[in-house]
Scaffold this active site. Structure first.
Site, mmCIF file in Angstrom:
data_model
loop_
_atom_site.group_PDB
_atom_site.id
_atom_site.type_symbol
_atom_site.label_atom_id
_atom_site.label_comp_id
_atom_site.label_asym_id
_atom_site.label_seq_id
_atom_site.Cartn_x
_atom_site.Cartn_y
_atom_site.Cartn_z
ATOM 1 N N ASP A 98 0.825 -1.220 0.000
ATOM 2 C CA ASP A 98 0.000 0.000 0.000
ATOM 3 C C ASP A 98 0.852 1.262 0.000
ATOM 4 O OD1 ASP A 98 0.680 0.680 2.753
ATOM 5 O OD2 ASP A 98 -0.781 -0.798 3.399
ATOM 6 N N GLU A 118 8.109 -5.886 -2.785
ATOM 7 C CA GLU A 118 6.698 -6.292 -2.702
ATOM 8 C C GLU A 118 6.467 -7.356 -3.772
ATOM 9 O OE1 GLU A 118 3.601 -5.754 -1.092
ATOM 10 O OE2 GLU A 118 2.873 -7.068 -2.692
ATOM 11 N N ASP A 149 9.517 -11.847 -4.489
ATOM 12 C CA ASP A 149 9.204 -12.498 -3.213
ATOM 13 C C ASP A 149 10.248 -12.069 -2.178
ATOM 14 O OD1 ASP A 149 9.101 -14.310 -1.061
ATOM 15 O OD2 ASP A 149 8.295 -15.890 -2.339
ATOM 16 N N GLY A 150 9.803 -11.514 -1.060
ATOM 17 C CA GLY A 150 10.720 -11.028 -0.031
ATOM 18 C C GLY A 150 11.665 -12.101 0.483
ATOM 19 N N ASP A 168 6.380 -5.625 6.623
ATOM 20 C CA ASP A 168 4.977 -5.189 6.641
ATOM 21 C C ASP A 168 4.189 -6.237 5.859
ATOM 22 O OD1 ASP A 168 2.568 -3.950 6.455
ATOM 23 O OD2 ASP A 168 3.252 -2.265 5.247
ATOM 24 N N PRO A 175 0.447 -16.851 0.568
ATOM 25 C CA PRO A 175 1.825 -16.543 0.168
ATOM 26 C C PRO A 175 2.665 -15.943 1.302
ATOM 27 C CG PRO A 175 0.254 -14.996 -0.831
ATOM 28 C CD PRO A 175 -0.538 -16.080 -0.199
#
Lengths: 287, 287
Positions: A98, A118, A149-150, A168, A175
């Site tokens: 966001d 993100e 993908d983090g 966050d 996921p």
């Protein structure tokens, strides 16, 4: 008119959105308008305009943030670690599609680099276009968007380390599950400078107390300093929300240094947010 | 089997209770069992056994307290004033039919008299019988139950004054409206010793901000010292809850003196609960 999604229903002339993430408690929000509703490769994304909370970002039927109170969560996850580290230069945000956390981080002129990883690019685009109350239409050139993908990102080697990492993430379903595993926190530790610190949202002490306890234990097994802090986030069921910080060196916030323009956090909140109610201390064996 | 009331509905084999007090946000609780459901002279009283919150007291369709989190509200409304006044002897509770506030007050052996003025005797009886998690089956002989309208009670003269008055009212609708008027606070002031103090629940800063602002203004027009403090109460919509204290003399809590057995409040919470988020400070012109 976008077709009614499975989370929405019409009662007479009214549109209602029902949050589906819990079995025994349902929250129904009356909706003025469906602003956006599409499937990305990863999830169903909606922006709804609600009567009580303004615009809301909804992923797979779960509210992530709203115009009414998004700032509470985003200010707390960003400013507490940045106020605790005396001189952060490199900051990594994992998740936070966001853009609200990145927006708060960008309020610090002394920070050189803001990497934001993100997994779903479409969430970022949708929030920039349709949820400026939260995203702030983020255009700071220091923010480096990485759509990946983090958990993969923190496996790779870079030629720099981070001073502060902010996780966050959404709830531990689908996921995001890997973002709650010890392996991931080990990789975060390895990506931090020798005086670095990390923070993650650690869920509700009432409805997800097992997740909260696990995060606390995981971080305690890795970091010499672990501190939990709290905020009230009205759109999350129960309101109570916890954040857990793992730090290699610094543990004391510096409230007197705080000078940002914010709607929730201030010097007094920075001083007081580490006070933990008795029942949570007992859950965490803190006494 | 008690017949289904207008707030309850059956979906397949499941019973759901819907809170009706707001137009644009509805909370649906899955119910295991209807423990009690009767009309008193004043209101519809239910005790429901819910999956997520345990037993709940519901008056005219609005949840008042639950086994899961009733202690948060009751500890905060009782211990903060009793920890702030150095030597309370006479305590008055107005409302608080669930007996939870009286139960907390009764933890202080130095208090001589606990007058509890509740308008609906049936609520007290029901909570003692069916909600012991909150009421504690209160039998302390110092608790003097007076079943009368609180606004009438404080008009009468007694040969003693109070050190602490606790106003534990329901929302400002129906019979409770008079508990939010300046006239009532004037009578409370007159019933307090010259170093006395009072506290009232002052509603949600998000959903009832006008009520919160009015209470703050009313108390400011009467008392030399007015302080607001906060807690997170999961069963109240939005979670955020405020309490406002009006005091003739004392304003500093004494956290180091606190030694009661509690589930939410502790020394750190007493120190920190007066920290007010920025948006509330702005609503109250506190900056």
């Amino acid at each position: 008119m976008i077709k009614m999604e499975k989370y929405l229903r019409k009662i007479g002339n009214e549109i209602w959105f029902t949050e589906v993430d819990r079995d025994n408690l349902k929250l129904d929000y009356r909706i003025k308008d469906i602003i956006y509703s599409e499937n990305s490769l990863l999830q169903q994304i909606m922006v709804l305009d609600s009567y009580d909370f303004g615009r809301m970002l909804v992923l797979d039927g779960a509210i992530q943030t709203t115009a009414l109170d998004g700032y509470i969560y985003n200010e707390m996850i960003a400013h507490i670690p940045l106020n605790t580290h005396p001189n952060p230069k490199n900051v990594l945000i994992i998740g936070g599609g966001d853009c609200g956390a990145a927006r708060e981080v960008a309020k610090y002129s002394n920070i050189d680099r803001i990497d934001m990883v993100e997994i779903d690019e479409q969430v970022v685009n949708v929030c920039k276009d349709y949820l400026p109350e939260v995203s702030g239409d983020l255009s700071d050139p220091r923010v480096n968007f990485i759509f990946e993908d983090g958990t993969t990102f923190v496996k790779d080697k870079r030629d720099y380390l981070y001073d502060v990492i902010i996780v966050d993430s959404s709830d531990p379903v689908g996921p995001a599950v890997k973002l709650y595993e010890l392996e991931f926190y080990k990789d975060l530790y390895a990506n931090l400078n020798k005086d670095g610190l990390m923070v993650c949202q650690s869920e509700s002490p009432i409805f997800y107390s097992e997740t909260m306890i696990n995060i606390y234990k995981h971080l305690n097994s890795l970091f010499p300093i672990v501190k939990m802090y709290m905020a009230t986030v009205p759109t999350y069921p129960g309101g109570f929300w916890t954040f857990t910080m793992g730090s290699k060196k610094y543990w004391k916030p510096n409230p007197d240094k705080f000078d940002k323009d914010t709607l929730y956090i201030n010097k007094e909140i920075i001083k007081s947010c580490f006070a933990i109610p008795e029942f949570i201390k007992r859950l965490l064996d803190m006494n």
